[in-house]
Design an enzyme around this catalytic site. Structure first.
Site, PDB file in Angstrom:
ATOM      1  N   GLY A 178      41.336  29.893  39.616  1.00  0.00           N
ATOM      2  CA  GLY A 178      42.095  31.012  38.945  1.00  0.00           C
ATOM      3  C   GLY A 178      41.049  31.505  37.714  1.00  0.00           C
ATOM      4  O   GLY A 178      41.495  32.572  37.248  1.00  0.00           O
ATOM      5  N   GLU A 198      39.913  23.948  41.136  1.00  0.00           N
ATOM      6  CA  GLU A 198      39.513  24.421  42.393  1.00  0.00           C
ATOM      7  C   GLU A 198      39.204  25.872  42.042  1.00  0.00           C
ATOM      8  O   GLU A 198      39.386  26.976  42.390  1.00  0.00           O
ATOM      9  CB  GLU A 198      40.777  24.764  43.257  1.00  0.00           C
ATOM     10  CG  GLU A 198      41.311  23.156  43.825  1.00  0.00           C
ATOM     11  CD  GLU A 198      42.701  23.369  44.604  1.00  0.00           C
ATOM     12  OE1 GLU A 198      43.191  22.447  45.142  1.00  0.00           O
ATOM     13  OE2 GLU A 198      43.378  24.612  44.396  1.00  0.00           O
ATOM     14  N   PRO A 199      37.972  25.963  41.608  1.00  0.00           N
ATOM     15  CA  PRO A 199      37.142  27.227  41.146  1.00  0.00           C
ATOM     16  C   PRO A 199      36.592  27.836  42.441  1.00  0.00           C
ATOM     17  O   PRO A 199      36.106  27.160  43.209  1.00  0.00           O
ATOM     18  CB  PRO A 199      36.183  26.704  39.982  1.00  0.00           C
ATOM     19  CG  PRO A 199      35.744  25.262  40.511  1.00  0.00           C
ATOM     20  CD  PRO A 199      37.027  24.686  41.069  1.00  0.00           C
ATOM     21  N   GLY A 200      36.502  29.244  42.423  1.00  0.00           N
ATOM     22  CA  GLY A 200      36.107  29.882  43.470  1.00  0.00           C
ATOM     23  C   GLY A 200      35.380  31.047  43.056  1.00  0.00           C
ATOM     24  O   GLY A 200      34.334  31.347  42.965  1.00  0.00           O
ATOM     25  N   ARG A 201      36.259  31.941  42.723  1.00  0.00           N
ATOM     26  CA  ARG A 201      35.806  33.194  42.166  1.00  0.00           C
ATOM     27  C   ARG A 201      34.538  33.032  41.100  1.00  0.00           C
ATOM     28  O   ARG A 201      33.400  33.838  41.184  1.00  0.00           O
ATOM     29  CB  ARG A 201      36.705  34.163  41.604  1.00  0.00           C
ATOM     30  CG  ARG A 201      36.557  35.634  41.103  1.00  0.00           C
ATOM     31  CD  ARG A 201      37.528  36.078  40.277  1.00  0.00           C
ATOM     32  NE  ARG A 201      38.686  35.885  40.730  1.00  0.00           N
ATOM     33  CZ  ARG A 201      39.432  36.876  41.250  1.00  0.00           C
ATOM     34  NH1 ARG A 201      38.822  38.138  41.479  1.00  0.00           N
ATOM     35  NH2 ARG A 201      40.812  36.899  41.807  1.00  0.00           N
ATOM     36  N   ARG A 228      39.585  45.166  47.061  1.00  0.00           N
ATOM     37  CA  ARG A 228      40.140  44.684  45.962  1.00  0.00           C
ATOM     38  C   ARG A 228      40.668  45.967  45.044  1.00  0.00           C
ATOM     39  O   ARG A 228      41.522  46.018  44.337  1.00  0.00           O
ATOM     40  CB  ARG A 228      39.205  43.767  45.146  1.00  0.00           C
ATOM     41  CG  ARG A 228      39.004  42.527  45.910  1.00  0.00           C
ATOM     42  CD  ARG A 228      38.447  41.609  44.915  1.00  0.00           C
ATOM     43  NE  ARG A 228      39.276  41.145  43.875  1.00  0.00           N
ATOM     44  CZ  ARG A 228      39.067  41.241  42.490  1.00  0.00           C
ATOM     45  NH1 ARG A 228      38.311  42.473  42.320  1.00  0.00           N
ATOM     46  NH2 ARG A 228      39.865  41.067  41.629  1.00  0.00           N
ATOM     47  N   CYS A 268      39.321  57.294  55.596  1.00  0.00           N
ATOM     48  CA  CYS A 268      40.351  58.212  55.973  1.00  0.00           C
ATOM     49  C   CYS A 268      41.678  57.805  54.922  1.00  0.00           C
ATOM     50  O   CYS A 268      42.799  57.725  55.500  1.00  0.00           O
ATOM     51  CB  CYS A 268      40.690  58.548  57.134  1.00  0.00           C
ATOM     52  SG  CYS A 268      39.396  59.092  58.102  1.00  0.00           S
TER      53      CYS A 268
END
Length: 467
Positions: A269, A311-314, A358, A389
Site C-alpha cells: 500500500g 507486498e509492494p506493487g504500485r 481510477r 458516454c
C-alpha cells in the site's frame, strides 16, 4: 490572475514542458525537438507503431524499482536481526514478461485469482515464490495453487481453513498458510482503498484470531506461518503500518504459547506521486521506521523478532508507466464558481475511463503534458477527458496545459503503470490499448492491442464477414 477553479495544491511551474522526476519514469526526457521520449523511444514513433491510446512501461525504471524496493526492506530487516521477503503485488500490473522481471530481481509474487496464478506459472516462476490471496478462493483455485506448490495461501475466513485443509489432504500435501487479520487501523487514504476498516470484506477480527489459529493448528495438513495485514493503498505516512504491526505483535506474542509463529506479513500500500503536490515518505525511510518499530515492540513483549514480509506493487509499477493519448477536440467551458465566472478548457482524448478508471472510481488526481512537442505558451487550467458516454469520464481532473494545446497533439499522463491496464475495460466497445516496454532504444510488446475483430470474436451472434 489565478483561475478560481484551480485547486490550492496546483501551482503553475516555471516551465510547463519540464518533467518532474518524482512523477515521470527515470528515462523520460525531452529531445532536442522538445518531444517526450522514454527508454530511448519518442512518443510519436511509439504511436506510429502501436497507435493510441498506448500504455508505455519504462523497463529500466521498473527493474530498478524492483531491486531498490527489495534492498530497502532487506537492509532494514537486517538492521534489526531478521529477514524480509518481498512479494510483488501482481494486481498492479501483470504480464508474463513482468513476472520474469520480478523473478530475475529475486522477489516473490502475490496473486489473488486463478487467472493471476496462471500468468505467474506460465512465466516460469517457481511455486514456492508465489503467495495466494483472495477473500473468496474457490476449491478449484485452492487446488490449483496447492498442486503448483505455492509458498503460502492467505486464509481470509473461517470457512477457508477447512477448505484448504481438505484440498491439501486430498493431494497428500502440507500447505503453508497465513491468517489475514483486520487490525481496525484506518489508513489515511480513499474510503475504497482502506482495507483494514471493521465494516468490509477482508480479514478476521483481532479478537477471533486465537480461535482461528487453534483451528489451523488442529489440521496436520496446514502449516501456520503467521499473521497478515493490509491496511490500504496509496499511503504516504508510516503511522498506520506501525499501529497495525503493534496490534498484530500483541496477538503474535500470545500465539507463541501454542506453537511456532515464524513470520509477520505487513502487506503493502505504499504511495507514489501522481502530482506535484504528492509527498510520499521515501520507501527506504518507510521500511526503516516500520522495522525499527517492530523491533521495539518485540523487545517490549520479550519475544524474538519474526521474519517479515511485505507486498509492494504500485510503488514499483506505478511510476514506471505512462499513457499516451491523441487530442481530438477542445472546448472552453464557462463555469460560475461561487459567483465568479471562469473558464475551464476541456481537452478530449481518444481513450478515457476504459483505460484509466481510477479518476472516476477514486477521484484520483493525475498530471499531463504535451508529448509531441514543447511549448512556452502560458498555462491554462484544463480537464483531460475521454470519449465515453459518461460525464464522469475524466482522465486528469486538474491539469495546467499550454494555452496552445491543439487537435492531434499527443498528450502523456505519467504514473499510470499500476492499476490502469489491470482495471481496463471495453466500455463503449473500445478495444484495450497495447502495453509495451521500452529500454535502451528497443521496444517489446507485453500485451498486444485489441481490435474490433477481437471484441466481435467473443460475440456468439457474430458471423465472420458481417463487419
Amino acid at each position: 490572475m489565478k483561475n478560481p477553479l484551480t485547486p490550492n495544491w496546483l501551482e503553475t511551474p516555471p516551465n510547463l514542458s519540464e518533467l518532474d522526476p518524482r512523477i515521470w519514469p527515470r528515462t523520460a526526457k525531452r529531445n532536442e525537438r522538445g518531444e517526450l521520449s522514454v527508454g530511448g523511444q519518442t512518443a510519436s514513433d511509439l504511436v506510429r507503431q502501436f497507435g493510441s491510446p498506448l500504455y508505455v512501461v519504462d523497463q529500466e525504471d521498473f527493474e530498478s524499482r524492483l531491486m531498490s524496493t527489495r534492498r530497502a526492506f532487506s537492509d532494514a530487516a537486517q538492521k534489526i536481526g531478521t529477514t524480509a521477503k518481498c512479494y510483488y503485488a501482481s494486481k498492479a500490473l501483470l504480464t508474463t514478461e513482468v513476472v520474469r522481471w520480478v523473478d530475475q530481481a529475486g522477489l516473490s509474487i502475490d496473486v489473488s485469482t486463478s487467472g493471476e496464478l496462471a500468468v505467474a506459472l506460465a512465466a516460469g516462476i517457481e511455486g514456492p515464490r508465489i503467495g495466494l490471496h483472495g477473500n473468496n478462493k474457490s476449491l478449484v483455485e485452492i487446488g490449483r495453487a496447492i498442486s503448483a506448490g505455492v509458498g503460502a495461501i492467505v486464509i481470509d475466513s473461517e470457512l477457508e481453513i477447512e477448505r484448504i485443509a481438505s484440498v491439501a489432504s486430498a493431494q497428500d500435501k502440507v500447505q503453508a498458510v497465513r491468517l489475514r487479520v483486520n487490525t481496525g487501523v484506518h489508513a489515511f487514504t480513499h474510503e475504497y482503498l482502506a482495507t483494514a476498516r471493521e465494516d468490509q470484506k477482508f480479514g478476521i477480527a483481532l479478537v477471533d484470531v486465537p480461535d482461528m489459529v487453534e483451528k489451523i493448528r488442529s489440521h496436520s495438513q496446514l502449516k501456520f506461518l503467521g499473521l497478515h495485514s493490509h491496511i490500504g493503498s496509496q499511503i504516504f505516512v508510516v503511522d498506520g503500518f506501525i499501529a497495525a504491526a503493534e496490534r498484530l505483535l500483541d496477538v503474535h506474542a500470545k500465539l507463541l504459547a501454542g506453537g511456532d509463529v515464524p513470520e509477520l506479513n505487513l502487506g503493502g500500500g505504499f504511495g507514489i506521486s501522481y502530482t506535484q503536490a504528492d509527498r510520499p515518505l521515501p520507501l527506504d525511510e518507510m521500511a526503516g521506521r516500520i522495522t525499527t518499530a517492530v523491533a521495539q515492540k518485540c523487545e517490549q513483549l520479550g519475544i524474538p523478532v519474526p521474519a517479515l514480509a511485505f507486498e509492494p506493487g504500485r510503488v514499483i509499477a506505478g511510476p514506471a508507466g505512462i499513457t499516451i493519448y491523441s487530442v481530438g477536440t477542445l472546448k472552453d467551458v464557462q463555469v460560475t464558481d461561487q459567483g465568479t465566472a471562469a473558464t475551464r478548457k476541456y481537452v478530449s482524448v481518444d481513450g478515457g475511463m476504459s483505460d484509466n478508471i481510477r479518476s472516476a472510481l477514486y477521484e484520483a488526481e493525475y498530471s499531463a503534458t504535451i508529448a509531441s512537442r514543447s511549448s512556452d505558451a502560458e498555462a491554462t487550467l484544463s480537464r483531460v477527458v475521454g470519449k465515453h458516454c459518461e460525464s464522469g469520464d475524466i482522465v486528469v481532473r486538474h491539469a495546467l496545459l499550454p494555452a496552445d494545446v491543439s487537435v492531434n497533439d499527443l498528450l502523456a499522463v505519467p504514473a499510470t503503470g499500476a492499476y490502469c491496464f489491470s482495471l481496463s475495460s471495453n466500455y463503449n466497445y473500445l478495444p484495450r490499448p497495447a502495453v509495451i516496454a521500452v529500454k535502451g532504444g528497443s521496444v517489446k510488446v507485453l500485451i498486444r492491442a485489441e481490435t474490433e475483430r477481437d471484441l466481435l470474436g467473443r460475440d456468439a451472434g457474430y458471423e465472420p464477414g458481417e463487419a
